[in-house]
Design an enzyme around this catalytic site. Structure first.
Site, PDB file in Angstrom:
ATOM      1  CE1 TYR A 142      -0.534  16.116  -3.948  1.00 31.51           C
ATOM      2  CE2 TYR A 142      -2.716  15.158  -3.632  1.00 31.51           C
ATOM      3  CZ  TYR A 142      -1.618  15.394  -4.438  1.00 31.51           C
ATOM      4  OH  TYR A 142      -1.599  14.937  -5.736  1.00 31.51           O
ATOM      5  N   GLY A 187     -12.620  15.035  -9.064  1.00 27.05           N
ATOM      6  CA  GLY A 187     -13.203  13.819  -8.521  1.00 27.05           C
ATOM      7  C   GLY A 187     -12.148  12.990  -7.814  1.00 27.05           C
ATOM      8  CG  HIS A 204       4.596   3.689  -8.516  1.00 33.80           C
ATOM      9  ND1 HIS A 204       5.845   4.250  -8.679  1.00 33.80           N
ATOM     10  CD2 HIS A 204       3.759   4.738  -8.297  1.00 33.80           C
ATOM     11  CE1 HIS A 204       5.775   5.561  -8.551  1.00 33.80           C
ATOM     12  NE2 HIS A 204       4.515   5.892  -8.318  1.00 33.80           N
TER      13      HIS A 204
END
Length: 348
Positions: free
Chosen positions: A151, A238, A258
């Protein structure tokens, strides 16, 4: 591999050469997507010449002709010649999966593979040598913060979200119907991203309430860029690692476990067990290795991707069963879909 090599392969290594050149085939498809070739052909009412495609996409005629011919060679495009001029058109497969406008478009997945995964895999030898991800070498970001790399900008976050959206548009129905989940009234998709898998849940189980629980920035982007009219999915913000998670009858962790080493997975699974209502359950969605780790090849490749990009690995069913039972879950069931992702269901 040796047992599959015929005498003719020993005489001339056709299969090895095919493997060696696999990355070039990928780049042919990636480049065509990035240039807009499939969108142009999808929206065209007639086959187009290389000259016309090049002009529309602001590319060289020579380069475009070579690219289009390669796409014909791998049977993604079709070509017919009229009065000495080649005219190109998309196959049904290209129209269904490679154009942006298709309901089953994998365009976003391809862009992510090309612009994020491909650069990471250029450092695969270092990942194997060092035993850790290559986010620092590839993107200049610390290896210990996996999702800071994923991100790292709004643009990169949207690419990742597009990847996840494409994945569940393709595989979501098989996942949510791998088991009969109609007994679970409230379903929370932890890390549910764009809501694509959750929407498949709603389609399959319309009487259930389905919630996507994800980071605030992800939820904001999902509602801005991936919203659908009359959406029955509810989004809630959250952090399932550091904060509380909502109560539910069924928790979904799709391609989450994973990403992480076992200790972190166990901590998360125990947290989910404690929050889960009595009689509730958990659905894990992952690419399952065989118990002997000798396949499937896609899961083996995904596991290498976890090495080069994250902190986790793909695992065989027994390892997921062990983690689930260690954190209190029971009645573990495994369903292999025969496609990219498999499902594991366990109850509290």
């Amino acid at each position: 591999m040796a047992e599959h090599l015929s005498q003719s392969e020993l005489d001339y290594p056709f299969k090895l050469l095919e493997y060696f050149n696999g990355f070039r085939v990928s780049k042919v498809i990636f480049s065509a997507c990035e240039l807009g070739v499939f969108d142009l052909l999808l929206n065209s009412q007639e086959p187009l010449s290389a000259q016309r495609v090049a002009r529309e996409l602001d590319a060289s005629v020579d380069g475009m002709e070579r690219l289009l011919d390669a796409l014909v060679g791998i049977e993604i495009l079709e070509v017919e010649t009229t009065d000495g001029t080649a005219f190109y058109s998309s196959t049904d497969v290209a129209n269904l999966y490679l154009g942006k406008g298709s309901a089953k478009s994998l365009h976003d997945m391809i862009i992510y593979q090309s612009q994020t995964i491909y650069p990471l895999w250029s450092n695969m030898a270092d990942a194997v040598r060092e035993g850790r991800n290559q986010n620092e070498k590839t993107f200049g970001l610390p290896p210990e913060d996996v999702f800071q790399a994923i991100y790292r900008s709004e643009e990169e976050m949207l690419k990742f979200m597009g990847l996840m959206n494409s994945s569940w548009v393709l595989d979501g129905h098989d996942i949510v119907t791998a088991f009969n989940l109609s007994c679970f009234q409230t379903i929370v998709d932890l890390g549910g991203c764009t809501g694509a898998l959750a929407r498949e849940m709603v389609k399959a189980y319309p009487s259930s309430s389905v919630i996507v629980f994800d980071l605030p920035l992800v939820v904001e982007s999902a509602q801005k860029h991936f919203a659908q009219e009359n959406d029955a999915v509810v989004f809630q913000t959250g952090d399932f690692f550091s904060g509380e998670i909502p109560a539910a009858d069924l928790y979904v962790l799709a391609r989450v476990i994973h990403d992480w080493p076992e200790e972190k997975c166990l901590s998360l699974l125990k947290k989910i067990y404690d929050a889960c209502r009595p009689g509730g359950g958990i659905l894990l969605v992952e690419a399952l290795l065989f118990e002997n780790r000798r396949g499937p090849i896609m899961a083996q490749i995904f596991s290498l991707n976890m090495l080069v990009q994250a902190e986790g690995r793909e695992r065989p069913p027994s390892q997921y069963t062990h983690m689930l039972e260690e954190t209190g879950f029971q009645n573990v069931q495994v369903c292999r879909t025969g496609k990219s992702y498999d499902a594991i269901l366990a109850t509290r």
